[in-house]
Design an enzyme around this catalytic site. Sequence first.
Site, PDB file in Angstrom:
ATOM      1  N   CYS A 125      -0.059   3.576   3.057  1.00 16.03           N
ATOM      2  CA  CYS A 125       0.387   2.699   4.434  1.00 16.03           C
ATOM      3  C   CYS A 125       1.924   2.929   4.913  1.00 16.03           C
ATOM      4  O   CYS A 125       2.103   3.357   6.121  1.00 16.03           O
ATOM      5  CB  CYS A 125      -0.024   1.312   4.342  1.00 16.03           C
ATOM      6  SG  CYS A 125      -1.499   0.925   3.860  1.00 16.03           S
ATOM      7  N   CYS A 154       0.880  -1.091   0.129  1.00 18.66           N
ATOM      8  CA  CYS A 154      -0.026   0.031  -0.254  1.00 18.66           C
ATOM      9  C   CYS A 154       0.915   1.242  -0.227  1.00 18.66           C
ATOM     10  O   CYS A 154       1.715   1.473   1.055  1.00 18.66           O
ATOM     11  CB  CYS A 154      -0.918  -0.113   0.961  1.00 18.66           C
ATOM     12  SG  CYS A 154      -2.187   1.555   1.173  1.00 18.66           S
TER      13      CYS A 154
END
Length: 275
Positions: free
Chosen positions: A126, A123
């Site tokens: 993230c 991600c």
Amino acid sequence: MAELLTRSNLLLPSSHAYLSFSPHRSSSRLGFSSLRLVPLRSSSSSDLDGQKLVIHGDLSTSTKGFLQTSGAQMSLVIGKAQRWWQKGLQPNMKEVESAQDLVDTLLAAGEKVVVVDFFSPGCRGCKPLHPKVCQFAQLNPDVLFLQVNYEEHKSMCYSLNVHVLPFFRFYRGAQGRLCSFSCTNATIKKFRDALAKHSTDRCSLGPARGLEESELLALATNRDLSFSYTPKTAPASPEEAPVKSLASAPRAAPLPSIQRSTQESEDKALVAAGR
């Protein structure tokens, strides 16, 4: 040897490789004039992860006391490198291992605020957000931060309706779920405000609630998870009992007055017909 490998700044393309070198007698360190990396087999992994690095070659006379000469072989074990989500972890941060672990941890947290962080190694939002989450964990030692790896627990995340990353859910005591939202490094204020709102001291009556019952049922019906849950059957309230008894009772017979009026109307109809 460690200093030499550090200065060479080699990137190992495979998990198993030979590091070959040529002797150089005029060198004052280990007598290596060149280093060459020879992969043993192709691999999709770019790190060693604890694999063994084998060094082959002939050493110069100056290194005789350090290693064996004439075709010496040295094994150098490279330690497992930390992933980005494993760096900067605080004592109040924990990675969830299973659905049962998530449920048990939420119930055992009691009145603590629990932040469940759903992330993925790939991600893009993230990774830059992780250092700030670790900083929030350091500044709030009474808050428990749980990490759920989406790649390792996809089936569990589907059951919990988590489809956007990074995603956060806040839980506390008998109140259960407090809020849930997705935010990135640019919208970190949303996370900061939620933490400040729900981390204030308060007391809620009753045991910790944890996940919603609908979420527990979804986890229990998921065949990919080894999780079982028995739904709680609430007893019928006293007000519902009379309603059910009236609905199930047979219809009462007509009253005598109604029967009498019906018979009189039939007699009048016969007299009018001349019978």
